[in-house]
Design an enzyme around this catalytic site. Structure first.
Site, mmCIF file in Angstrom:
data_model
loop_
_atom_site.group_PDB
_atom_site.id
_atom_site.type_symbol
_atom_site.label_atom_id
_atom_site.label_comp_id
_atom_site.label_asym_id
_atom_site.label_seq_id
_atom_site.Cartn_x
_atom_site.Cartn_y
_atom_site.Cartn_z
ATOM 1 N N SER A 144 -75.860 19.432 -5.876
ATOM 2 C CA SER A 144 -77.133 18.740 -5.667
ATOM 3 C C SER A 144 -78.248 19.548 -6.303
ATOM 4 C CB SER A 144 -77.410 18.577 -4.169
ATOM 5 O OG SER A 144 -78.738 18.145 -3.918
ATOM 6 N N TYR A 157 -77.674 21.808 4.618
ATOM 7 C CA TYR A 157 -77.159 21.019 3.490
ATOM 8 C C TYR A 157 -77.444 21.736 2.173
ATOM 9 C CZ TYR A 157 -76.851 17.431 -0.090
ATOM 10 O OH TYR A 157 -76.539 16.748 -1.243
#
Length: 265
Positions: A144, A157
């Site tokens: 990401s 995360y």
């Protein structure tokens, strides 16, 4: 699509929705046979049937929850028992959780680390030895743009995606002499159910890409031998420009962007 992938088997985790669903379509379009795994059996069956009909490929499904530590071994044994040699491993499954760290259930955070990090590591370790023996293979790990900075309110995360990015970059160099390509795909905001599942609806569609675009960019980069790719020029410039700014300032700005609406400071 890389012509050498045609007729070979690829394994896609988290294939039932979002980027994983799009990756499965892109691989099938290029002629890859697919092992699809996710938690939702109905979605997997529907996708497998569609891919067989549209692209005339072979498919197999494995219902598995990667939040369970035993799931990677179960998936590996499934492919071994059926004699399916996996040449492409796509570690796509992952999830996030939005909110203040001290309010999120510990079990949810630990499951996130299990799915986003431990399962990725375990599956890669299980499938890479055969790739080394055969001197060919590819591993795509979905990371990401959150891997390039700390992100308050999705801190765990973001940290898991740092792990994914660094694992991919390190393995890309380590396994290159064995004929194996490893690439981290780093998407930004993507049109998928990710934000809804994380409890954080996307506030803006600026820079938002379709899952199909992200999937194509990731597979192109993998085929080209890149160790990582940031999907979208806007996302690339944003991630790289953060290196020019003090880290604490970048984190402070991210905190303002992600702070829950009911918190003023």
């Amino acid at each position: 699509m890389n012509a050498e992938w045609k007729g070979k088997w690829a394994l896609v985790t988290g294939a039932s929705a979002g980027i994983g669903h799009a990756l499965a379509h892109e691989l099938a379009r290029g002629g890859s046979n697919l092992v699809l795994t996710a938690r939702r059996k109905d979605r997997l069956e529907s996708l497998a049937q569609q891919l067989r009909a549209d692209y005339k490929i072979e498919t197999a499904i494995v219902v598995a929850d990667l939040a369970h530590a035993s799931a990677p071994s179960a998936i590996f044994h499934f492919t071994q028992e059926r004699g399916l040699h996996i040449d492409r491993l796509v570690n796509n499954a992952g999830f996030g959780q939005y909110g203040e760290f001290h309010t999120i259930q510990p079990e949810r955070l630990l499951e996130m680390v299990q799915v986003n990090c431990a399962a990725v590591l375990h599956l890669t370790r299980l499938y890479v030895p055969a790739m080394v023996t055969n001197r060919r293979g590819d591993v795509l790990i979905v990371a990401s743009t959150a891997a390039f900075q700390a992100v308050p309110y999705i801190s765990t995360y973001a940290a898991t995606k740092v792990f994914d990015l660094f694992l991919a970059e390190g393995l890309a160099e380590e396994l290159k002499p064995h004929g194996i390509r490893v690439c981290a795909l780093c998407p930004g905001t993507t049109a998928s159910e990710f934000h809804e599942m994380a409890g954080h609806p996307a506030r803006s569609k600026i820079r938002q890409q379709s899952a199909e675009t992200v999937a194509r960019n990731g597979l192109k980069a993998l085929a080209a031998g890149k160790s990582y790719v940031i999907s979208g020029w806007g996302n690339y410039l944003g991630a790289q420009s953060e290196r020019l700014v003090p880290r604490r300032l970048v984190t402070r700005i991210a905190a303002k962007l992600f702070r829950p609406a009911n918190k003023t400071k």
